[in-house]
Design a protein around this motif. Sequence first.
Motif, PDB file in Angstrom:
ATOM      1  N   GLY A  96      37.904  47.863  40.951  1.00 22.49           N
ATOM      2  CA  GLY A  96      38.577  46.779  41.666  1.00 22.49           C
ATOM      3  C   GLY A  96      39.780  47.275  42.447  1.00 22.49           C
ATOM      4  N   ALA A  97      40.574  48.159  41.828  1.00 27.53           N
ATOM      5  CA  ALA A  97      41.753  48.707  42.504  1.00 27.53           C
ATOM      6  C   ALA A  97      41.353  49.575  43.692  1.00 27.53           C
ATOM      7  N   LEU A  98      40.307  50.360  43.539  1.00 31.35           N
ATOM      8  CA  LEU A  98      39.838  51.218  44.633  1.00 31.35           C
ATOM      9  C   LEU A  98      39.380  50.386  45.826  1.00 31.35           C
ATOM     10  N   ILE A  99      38.631  49.325  45.570  1.00 33.67           N
ATOM     11  CA  ILE A  99      38.153  48.452  46.650  1.00 33.67           C
ATOM     12  C   ILE A  99      39.324  47.690  47.271  1.00 33.67           C
ATOM     13  N   GLY A 100      40.228  47.172  46.427  1.00 35.13           N
ATOM     14  CA  GLY A 100      41.387  46.448  46.922  1.00 35.13           C
ATOM     15  C   GLY A 100      42.311  47.304  47.784  1.00 35.13           C
ATOM     16  N   ALA A 101      42.371  48.604  47.498  1.00 34.16           N
ATOM     17  CA  ALA A 101      43.199  49.531  48.269  1.00 34.16           C
ATOM     18  C   ALA A 101      42.460  50.068  49.500  1.00 34.16           C
ATOM     19  N   ARG A 102      41.273  49.559  49.749  1.00 36.63           N
ATOM     20  CA  ARG A 102      40.442  49.974  50.886  1.00 36.63           C
ATOM     21  C   ARG A 102      39.951  51.417  50.754  1.00 36.63           C
ATOM     22  N   GLY A 103      39.834  51.875  49.506  1.00 32.64           N
ATOM     23  CA  GLY A 103      39.309  53.220  49.268  1.00 32.64           C
ATOM     24  C   GLY A 103      37.801  53.253  49.224  1.00 32.64           C
ATOM     25  N   SER A 104      37.186  52.085  49.108  1.00 33.82           N
ATOM     26  CA  SER A 104      35.734  51.954  49.070  1.00 33.82           C
ATOM     27  C   SER A 104      35.371  50.569  49.591  1.00 33.82           C
ATOM     28  N   PRO A 105      34.271  50.440  50.320  1.00 35.52           N
ATOM     29  CA  PRO A 105      33.899  49.125  50.837  1.00 35.52           C
ATOM     30  C   PRO A 105      33.306  48.203  49.777  1.00 35.52           C
TER      31      PRO A 105
ATOM     32  N   PHE B  28      42.546  40.036  39.899  1.00 36.94           N
ATOM     33  CA  PHE B  28      43.799  40.804  39.876  1.00 36.94           C
ATOM     34  C   PHE B  28      44.022  41.590  41.162  1.00 36.94           C
ATOM     35  N   CYS B  29      42.947  42.078  41.787  1.00 31.39           N
ATOM     36  CA  CYS B  29      43.066  42.992  42.931  1.00 31.39           C
ATOM     37  C   CYS B  29      42.789  42.333  44.280  1.00 31.39           C
ATOM     38  N   GLY B  30      42.557  41.027  44.298  1.00 29.69           N
ATOM     39  CA  GLY B  30      42.373  40.313  45.563  1.00 29.69           C
ATOM     40  C   GLY B  30      41.073  40.612  46.276  1.00 29.69           C
ATOM     41  N   ILE B  31      40.014  40.865  45.499  1.00 33.59           N
ATOM     42  CA  ILE B  31      38.698  41.121  46.094  1.00 33.59           C
ATOM     43  C   ILE B  31      37.721  40.069  45.565  1.00 33.59           C
TER      44      ILE B  31
END
Length: 141
Positions: free
Chosen positions: A46-55, A72-75
Amino acid sequence: RAGAIPFVRTTAPQLMMAPENFSFWGTGGNCWDVARAPGGSSGGEGALIGARGSPLGIGADIGGSVRIPASFCGITGFKPTCDRLSGRGMGVPRLERLMGQKEVRGTAGPMARCVADLELLMKVWCGCSTLWPQQDQPPPS
């Protein structure tokens, strides 16, 4: 066959079914505030996707492990109906090849930045051009 390339494996907490993210490898941080938890066993994803590290990504959900990190991560993320998707390759080895709980069952769930990306992932995962043929009818169980 759909062209996706897995490129990272994210952290998972040692206790698994908890909304924290402490593990042997370190503590996963929330993409908006690293002092906060990304939530759940799929919190690293979730954090990786939320940080735009993965689509997009795939998490495993029993009691909120996809849905809590999404919140929690806005996705976006959801837990599909059990047995809607294949669980092949997701099992945890146990004695006598038992696969765990029967009453409260986990399933893999998609995680992405928006609902359209979830729909794309589900179409590929289900191997179909539409999620279900009749949009006015509920999905097959």
